[in-house]
Design an enzyme around this catalytic site. Structure first.
Site, PDB file in Angstrom:
ATOM      1  N   HIS A 364       0.804  -1.223   0.000  1.00 54.80           N
ATOM      2  CA  HIS A 364       0.000   0.000   0.000  1.00 54.80           C
ATOM      3  C   HIS A 364       0.837   1.272   0.000  1.00 54.80           C
ATOM      4  O   HIS A 364       0.278   2.351   0.177  1.00 54.80           O
ATOM      5  CB  HIS A 364      -0.914   0.034   1.222  1.00 54.80           C
ATOM      6  CG  HIS A 364      -2.123  -0.836   1.111  1.00 54.80           C
ATOM      7  ND1 HIS A 364      -3.262  -0.465   0.430  1.00 54.80           N
ATOM      8  CD2 HIS A 364      -2.375  -2.076   1.600  1.00 54.80           C
ATOM      9  CE1 HIS A 364      -4.161  -1.428   0.505  1.00 54.80           C
ATOM     10  NE2 HIS A 364      -3.650  -2.419   1.207  1.00 54.80           N
ATOM     11  N   LYS A 555      -9.168  14.077   3.969  1.00 50.73           N
ATOM     12  CA  LYS A 555      -8.276  12.932   4.013  1.00 50.73           C
ATOM     13  C   LYS A 555      -7.263  13.184   5.125  1.00 50.73           C
ATOM     14  O   LYS A 555      -7.209  14.282   5.692  1.00 50.73           O
ATOM     15  CB  LYS A 555      -7.560  12.700   2.684  1.00 50.73           C
ATOM     16  CG  LYS A 555      -6.835  13.929   2.147  1.00 50.73           C
ATOM     17  CD  LYS A 555      -6.203  13.634   0.798  1.00 50.73           C
ATOM     18  CE  LYS A 555      -7.237  13.562  -0.303  1.00 50.73           C
ATOM     19  NZ  LYS A 555      -7.258  12.332  -1.045  1.00 50.73           N
ATOM     20  N   ARG A 556      -6.478  12.166   5.440  1.00 52.02           N
ATOM     21  CA  ARG A 556      -5.456  12.337   6.471  1.00 52.02           C
ATOM     22  C   ARG A 556      -4.518  13.489   6.103  1.00 52.02           C
ATOM     23  O   ARG A 556      -4.203  13.688   4.935  1.00 52.02           O
ATOM     24  CB  ARG A 556      -4.669  11.039   6.644  1.00 52.02           C
ATOM     25  CG  ARG A 556      -3.827  10.993   7.896  1.00 52.02           C
ATOM     26  CD  ARG A 556      -3.214   9.624   8.096  1.00 52.02           C
ATOM     27  NE  ARG A 556      -2.183   9.350   7.117  1.00 52.02           N
ATOM     28  CZ  ARG A 556      -2.298   8.478   6.131  1.00 52.02           C
ATOM     29  NH1 ARG A 556      -3.397   7.776   5.991  1.00 52.02           N
ATOM     30  NH2 ARG A 556      -1.306   8.274   5.273  1.00 52.02           N
ATOM     31  N   LYS A 561       0.065  14.739   0.596  1.00 48.73           N
ATOM     32  CA  LYS A 561      -1.307  14.913   0.113  1.00 48.73           C
ATOM     33  C   LYS A 561      -1.612  16.374  -0.222  1.00 48.73           C
ATOM     34  O   LYS A 561      -2.626  16.688  -0.822  1.00 48.73           O
ATOM     35  CB  LYS A 561      -2.300  14.364   1.142  1.00 48.73           C
ATOM     36  CG  LYS A 561      -2.176  12.850   1.336  1.00 48.73           C
ATOM     37  CD  LYS A 561      -3.132  12.328   2.383  1.00 48.73           C
ATOM     38  CE  LYS A 561      -2.946  10.837   2.638  1.00 48.73           C
ATOM     39  NZ  LYS A 561      -3.441   9.996   1.536  1.00 48.73           N
ATOM     40  N   THR A 663      -8.950   6.141  -2.309  1.00 49.63           N
ATOM     41  CA  THR A 663     -10.323   5.655  -2.511  1.00 49.63           C
ATOM     42  C   THR A 663     -11.316   6.795  -2.315  1.00 49.63           C
ATOM     43  O   THR A 663     -12.435   6.722  -2.809  1.00 49.63           O
ATOM     44  CB  THR A 663     -10.666   4.492  -1.554  1.00 49.63           C
ATOM     45  OG1 THR A 663     -10.378   4.883  -0.202  1.00 49.63           O
ATOM     46  CG2 THR A 663      -9.869   3.257  -1.908  1.00 49.63           C
ATOM     47  N   LYS A 667     -15.033   7.701  -4.167  1.00 44.53           N
ATOM     48  CA  LYS A 667     -16.293   8.006  -3.479  1.00 44.53           C
ATOM     49  C   LYS A 667     -16.874   9.324  -3.965  1.00 44.53           C
ATOM     50  O   LYS A 667     -18.087   9.443  -4.182  1.00 44.53           O
ATOM     51  CB  LYS A 667     -16.048   8.043  -1.965  1.00 44.53           C
ATOM     52  CG  LYS A 667     -15.655   6.710  -1.361  1.00 44.53           C
ATOM     53  CD  LYS A 667     -15.066   6.876   0.034  1.00 44.53           C
ATOM     54  CE  LYS A 667     -14.408   5.586   0.500  1.00 44.53           C
ATOM     55  NZ  LYS A 667     -13.533   5.777   1.667  1.00 44.53           N
TER      56      LYS A 667
END
Length: 822
Positions: A364, A555-556, A561, A663, A667
């Site tokens: 991952h 998100k985290r 990110k 993911t 969504k």
């Protein structure tokens, strides 16, 4: 309404459900209509729903035994389940009956659902993927068991105080958990520490055994996992650590009873708390003990189940498929070898053949700092026999490598499970690859990077082991449950086949050309935005305009990110509004949510910057409704279900080559949001599916990132070239957003300029801003935007975990559906 194929033994009508609920309130909870609380009503409904799962659950497990089915054992250190009531009612086809029951009690079903505490037993994507997999496995009637840890405290509760993240314990079990069943009959003993010794068996063979070890008891807690519209109810088994009954006699005999008890209580700390993940591996002893604890109990449980119907291990790989969700459970390879060789007394080669055929490994992460490497000294102290086994595995493996590549010592060094150096380390990813028959990435780009950059030596050695399984999401929770209005609209046009075959959404495409349907679609989105606006007002006391463009990044919090890049865009918009208030600005509401790991100072500083920008923007009367900025605290599955359906624009802006898949991107698009993103992770495949006219792609791709880094990346070049960027970084550095402490955010500016801008925000800034401008331009043409929104949903059929699981089942596990008659 789709036909309910369930063959109920307990009544599935509203009257029967209400009667069950009332009985549970009286006989299980000991309350009546006068003393029961809203939480009691939730518990009663949850227990009544659970009752309707139990018979199917028992029948499912018995059928698996009767048919001697091969089972999948999915090992994951995290399962981010969220709430269970709504999902169970949906999968049982009981939503309307539950709504009627709740109304007759004077409540809405949503009020009762809100009383359930999120089961936050995961940090983010990896744990949520595991939960989606369980749903798909049951819906597709595949025999499977999920295994993990029953943490007393899940991912921490995030508060925002004075703009800073503050962590408090997530005591999700404070009032118990009505969905679980303790199974004391399935306790296992797990060992730590001690030493190994040689001994001779009755045939004179020299063997090894593990002695003088500490004992911890693993107690099983089972949660039923129902499939959608069928009778399959699979099992999630989570392990909790309990002290063994024996006291440490050294303490006890010394008269120190309190110390003896305290020592036993300390042993139960193994499953106290979920480690918050910031994508930097830390070799903590407790973490190692957690990993081995649940792996050891799980392997023992698998053996117990297998040996009920088999006397030899010849069929073990034909009946058992174990999937490792990342490297966290990789010690299972050494544990299976230990049991087969030391306890079952198989010869090494036979045991190794069984092991490799049994395991599959999902990777991952691309980030090198996130790959698990355990100190040899630590692992040898905590798990002395496993260290010996790992050295033996490595020795035999490298013998084979040297035989194939006798003149390539660099390859030997790269492939070795043992990383040499002053502090030798065990590379758990290498162990997972060597001990498995399959290694898969989770997006096409991710898998190619694994082949070419992360594990090129292994790909050279075993190309046949590498395969891609692009992630997905379950459309049951992430469309039907969280967005009932949109689901109803879709089903009114194309039927309900999409709920179990997401490819059916393609039938929506012609409706994108229908102006009436586009209007209906827009009205549903508006309703979800109004609901989110009410939620924001209740949580943050900020009024946002539901007519504005809802631009969302949830998100985290992690530097790769690039929430900081999004923040730079927010300041860009703010400056433009202040400089030219009469311009044709698109009203925009920018929403952030996400948790930073408690020890990740830079991520927490980014949260503080975002909240400080929000304070500045939202209080400036010159801005008004043109721009609002919101940071929603304590991002979790339950509020994701409120946020995602309301999004117009989905921010998926990680540096190309850093995100394995994502993911959240799936969504959002499934719910009709348009993606603004880089060519990273599964964004690439989303682009391929929805088409370049229905997505906003910007920035460097992974090849461009590598090329720019190799020739020498100079962030100052971009800073000096772009006047808007120059101004924003100076505002951040010079205290514009922190007048009470001028240098508060200087470290963020320094990270982008003086310290090399690791994730290349400045290189992508121009492209990102231009892309945002294109999005704003399209937003002005609402008809065109709504058409793209419909096409995003219509073309998301690939991104169901049903498709992902079907590929795992066919290519890796070799398992087949087992129909449950009831």
């Amino acid at each position: 309404m789709a036909e309910n194929k369930l063959n109920p033994k307990l009544g599935m009508d509203a009257a029967s459900l209400k009667k069950s609920l009332e009985n549970h309130i009286r006989f299980t909870l000991g309350k009546d209509q006068y003393t029961s609380t809203t939480y009691d009503r939730y518990s009663g409904l949850a227990l009544a729903t659970r009752d309707r799962l139990i018979e199917r659950w028992i029948q499912t497990q018995q059928t698996y035994y009767d048919k001697n089915a091969k089972r999948v054992y999915y090992l994951s250190l995290e399962f981010l389940l969220g709430r269970t009531l709504g999902n169970s009612l949906m999968n049982l086809g009981l939503q309307k009956e539950a709504e009627k029951t709740a109304q007759e009690l004077g409540y809405s079903l949503e009020e009762l659902r809100e009383k359930e505490w999120d089961a936050g037993l995961g940090n983010g994507g990896l744990g949520r993927l595991a939960a989606c997999f369980l749903d798909s496995l049951a819906t597709m009637e595949l025999p499977a068991v999920g295994y993990g840890i029953r943490y007393d405290y899940g991912i921490f509760f995030q508060s925002i105080r004075d703009g800073w993240q503050v962590e408090t314990p997530d005591n999700w079990l404070r009032f118990g958990n009505v969905w679980e069943f303790p199974r004391p009959e399935f306790t296992c003993v797990v060992h730590f520490y001690g030493r190994t010794e040689d001994w001779l068996d009755e045939n004179g063979w020299k063997r090894k055994r593990w002695v003088d070890a500490e004992e911890i008891v693993a107690v099983a807690y089972d949660t039923p996992v129902p499939g959608y519209g069928n009778n399959t109810v699979n099992n999630l088994r989570l392990w909790s650590a309990k002290a063994s009954r024996e006291f440490d006699l050294n303490y006890f005999n010394g008269g120190d009873y309190i110390q003896a008890v305290a020592a036993k209580a300390t042993s139960e700390n193994i499953t106290k708390v979920l480690y918050p993940n910031d994508n930097v591996f830390e070799g903590k002893e407790l973490r190692l003990k957690q990993e081995y604890f649940f792996v050891s109990a799980t392997i023992q449980d698998i053996f117990r189940r297998y040996k009920k119907t088999h006397k030899t291990f010849d069929q073990f790989p034909d009946k058992v498929a174990i999937q490792l969700n990342d490297t966290h459970p990789a010690i299972a390879i050494a544990e299976l070898m230990r049991i087969l060789v030391d306890i079952e007394r198989l010869d090494w080669d036979a045991a190794w053949n069984i092991t490799v055929q049994t395991f599959g490994y999902t990777n991952h992460t691309i980030l090198p700092e996130a790959l698990e490497k355990w100190s040899v000294g630590l692992l040898g102290r905590v798990l002395p026999r496993h260290l010996e086994i790992i050295y033996e595995i490595n020795s035999r493996f490298l013998d084979g490598v040297r035989e194939r590549y006798p003149a390539d010592p660099d390859l030997w060094r790269d492939l070795s499970i043992i990383e040499e150096g002053e502090d030798k380390k065990i590379r758990m990813a290498n162990l997972a690859i060597v001990g498995s028959h399959s290694l898969n990435g989770v997006a096409a780009l991710h898998t190619e990077i694994l082949k070419k950059s992360v594990f090129p030596g292994f790909y050279r050695l075993w190309p046949e082991k590498f395969n891609n399984k692009t992630n997905g999401v379950t459309q049951r929770r992430w469309l039907k449950l969280c967005n009932p209005e949109l689901s109803a609209l879709i089903s009114s046009k194309i039927g309900e086949g999409w709920i179990t075959n997401l490819g059916e959404l393609r039938k929506l495409e012609p409706f994108a050309e229908d102006s009436g349907f586009r209007n209906e679609w827009a009205q549903v989105k508006k309703k979800k935005k109004e609901q989110l606006a009410a939620y924001i007002l209740s949580r943050n006391n900020i009024e946002v305009n539901p007519e504005s463009l809802f631009d969302i990044q949830v998100k985290r919090l992690h530097e790769y990110k690039r929430q900081l890049l999004n923040a730079l865009h927010v300041v860009t918009l703010y400056n433009r509004i202040i400089d030219n208030p009469a311009a044709d600005h698109v009203p925009r509401t920018v929403i952030f949510a996400g948790k930073a790991a408690p020890g990740y100072w830079m991520a927490k500083l980014i949260i503080k910057l975002i909240t400080s920008i929000a304070d500045k923007v939202n209080s400036d009367p010159r801005v008004g409704d043109l721009l609002k900025v919101v940071f929603l605290r304590n991002y979790a599955v339950s509020n994701a279900e409120k946020i995602i359906p309301a999004a117009n624009l989905s921010e998926q802006i990680s540096t190309a080559g850093t995100e394995a898949s994502g993911t959240g991107n799936m969504k959002f698009a499934l719910n009709g949001a348009l993606t603004i993103g880089t060519l990273d992770g599964a964004n690439i495949e989303i682009l391929e599916e929805v088409g370049k006219d229905n997505i906003f792609i910007f920035g460097l791709d992974s090849t461009g990132v590598s090329a720019l880094k190799s020739k020498g990346y100079d962030p100052y070049y971009y800073y000096n070239k772009n006047r808007e960027l120059y101004r924003i970084l100076n505002q951040i550095r010079q205290g514009f957003f922190s007048p009470d402490q001028v240098d508060r955010f200087a470290p963020l500016a320094d990270a982008l300029l003086s310290n090399g801008d690791t994730y290349m925000l400045l290189a992508d800034y121009d492209s990102y801003i231009a892309c945002q401008d294109r999005a704003a331009k399209l937003w002005k043409d609402q008809d065109a935007w709504n058409k793209s929104s419909i096409l995003n949903t219509a073309r998301m059929g690939k991104f169901s975990t049903d498709r992902t699981i079907a590929e795992y089942a066919k290519d890796i596990w070799k398992v087949h559906p087992v129909h449950i008659d009831f």
